[in-house]
Design an enzyme around this catalytic site. Structure first.
Site, PDB file in Angstrom:
ATOM      1  N   GLU A 154      39.941  45.141  39.052  1.00  0.00           N
ATOM      2  CA  GLU A 154      40.732  45.951  39.998  1.00  0.00           C
ATOM      3  C   GLU A 154      40.511  47.444  39.744  1.00  0.00           C
ATOM      4  OE1 GLU A 154      42.983  45.355  42.738  1.00  0.00           O
ATOM      5  OE2 GLU A 154      41.915  43.454  42.740  1.00  0.00           O
ATOM      6  N   HIS A 188      37.993  37.122  41.666  1.00  0.00           N
ATOM      7  CA  HIS A 188      37.563  38.368  41.029  1.00  0.00           C
ATOM      8  C   HIS A 188      36.328  38.150  40.145  1.00  0.00           C
ATOM      9  CE1 HIS A 188      41.485  39.805  42.329  1.00  0.00           C
ATOM     10  NE2 HIS A 188      41.146  41.021  41.966  1.00  0.00           N
TER      11      HIS A 188
HETATM   12  N1  DGL Z   1      41.811  36.676  42.737  1.00  0.00           N
HETATM   13  C1  DGL Z   1      42.813  35.801  42.330  1.00  0.00           C
HETATM   14  C2  DGL Z   1      42.313  34.411  42.067  1.00  0.00           C
HETATM   15  O1  DGL Z   1      41.362  33.998  42.665  1.00  0.00           O
HETATM   16  C3  DGL Z   1      43.782  36.187  41.270  1.00  0.00           C
HETATM   17  C4  DGL Z   1      43.750  37.492  40.652  1.00  0.00           C
HETATM   18  C5  DGL Z   1      45.118  37.886  40.204  1.00  0.00           C
HETATM   19  O2  DGL Z   1      45.504  37.544  39.083  1.00  0.00           O
HETATM   20  O3  DGL Z   1      45.789  38.521  41.003  1.00  0.00           O
HETATM   21  O4  DGL Z   1      42.889  33.691  41.277  1.00  0.00           O
END
Ligand code: DGL
Length: 268
Positions: A154, A188
């Site tokens: 992030e 992510h």
């Molecule tokens: N992008 C999210 C996922 O696929 C989660 C990231 C977060 O912890 O907000 O789990």
């Protein structure tokens, strides 16, 4: 219009692949960057935030929503499909990312050893383990929570030395297990796809979650053509974030390789 929701930037890895395959459709991407990470939050908070995003997207012309977030898919999707939609958005569809990834692993190899990397909530929910059990009881699943990765990504630090150090710490014990397949069970982590594949080497397949999810949901949409239709004019692309647009635009432009002009919205 197809809505793609993620807790932050991670869902761009899914958006990029789906958009490539369905360029004539309208898309809105929503990242709840102000409240990310979801992965360390309780089930009730994740459910609340996800239903707020669902309400927003359905009330802004979406016919279909893809929860590109594994954490939302693991902790909120089932309850949304079974309880929330019939009550609040009858006839609408919300899809997730865990089932398509589990199906792909099942199709790839029998009796395989699979490593799932995910957020703490996703790992603790046991959703991947459950999905694999439904597909092939002989799949052996190893899970690894990687809580420090989302905050680094992030902050657009995917290529930084600190991310490499953290990543190696998480990967080392998993590599010792010699998995056949690695599932990046958090969108992510798609930003680290090449680094993770290089670390595991050629004997382990690191699934490209974006490509797999796009392939599976496009097959699904081809079989259900009434759910969402292509754009009638110039296809719409909207990018929404709950945090600053400047930050979002920089990160999204870097990943998508084109100019992005996002808008800040409030989820309540
Ligand atoms: N992008 C999210 C996922 O696929 C989660 C990231 C977060 O912890 O907000 O789990």
């Amino acid at each position: 219009m197809i809505g793609i929701f993620d807790s932050g930037y991670g869902g761009l890895t899914i958006f990029k692949e789906i958009e490539k395959k369905l360029p004539q459709h309208d898309f809105v991407y929503l990242g709840d960057n102000a409240r990310t990470p979801y992965g360390e939050r309780s089930q009730s908070i994740i459910y609340k935030y996800t239903t707020q995003a669902v309400d927003y997207l359905f009330s802004h012309d979406c016919d279909l929503i893809i929860l590109a977030c594994n954490t939302a898919s693991a902790l909120a999707l089932r309850k949304i499909q079974q309880e929330y939609l019939p009550k609040h958005h009858k006839g609408k569809n919300v899809l997730g990312v865990i089932r398509p990834l589990a199906e792909e692993v099942g199709e790839l190899s029998k009796n395989s050893k699979v490593a799932v990397l995910g957020t703490t909530s996703t790992v603790e929910s046991g959703t991947y383990v459950e999905e694999f059990e439904n597909i092939d009881r002989n799949i052996k699943v190893i899970q690894q929570a990687c809580p420090l990765l989302v905050p680094l990504i992030e902050q657009s630090k995917e290529n930084s030395p600190e991310t490499s150090i953290v990543l190696m710490e998480y990967m080392r014990p998993i590599k010792k297990e010699e998995p056949d397949v690695v599932v990046l069970g958090c969108t992510h982590y798609g930003f680290l796809q090449n680094a993770i594949q290089n670390f595991f080497g050629d004997n382990t397949k690191v699934l490209d979650s974006g490509k797999v999810v796009a392939k599976k949901w496009i097959e699904y949409l081809e079989n259900h053509p009434n759910i969402v239709s292509p754009a009638t004019g110039e296809p719409i692309r909207k990018f929404l974030t709950t945090n600053s647009t400047e930050k979002f635009d920089i990160a999204a432009e870097k990943f998508l390789g084109r100019k992005i002009k996002s808008k800040t919205i409030k989820l309540t």
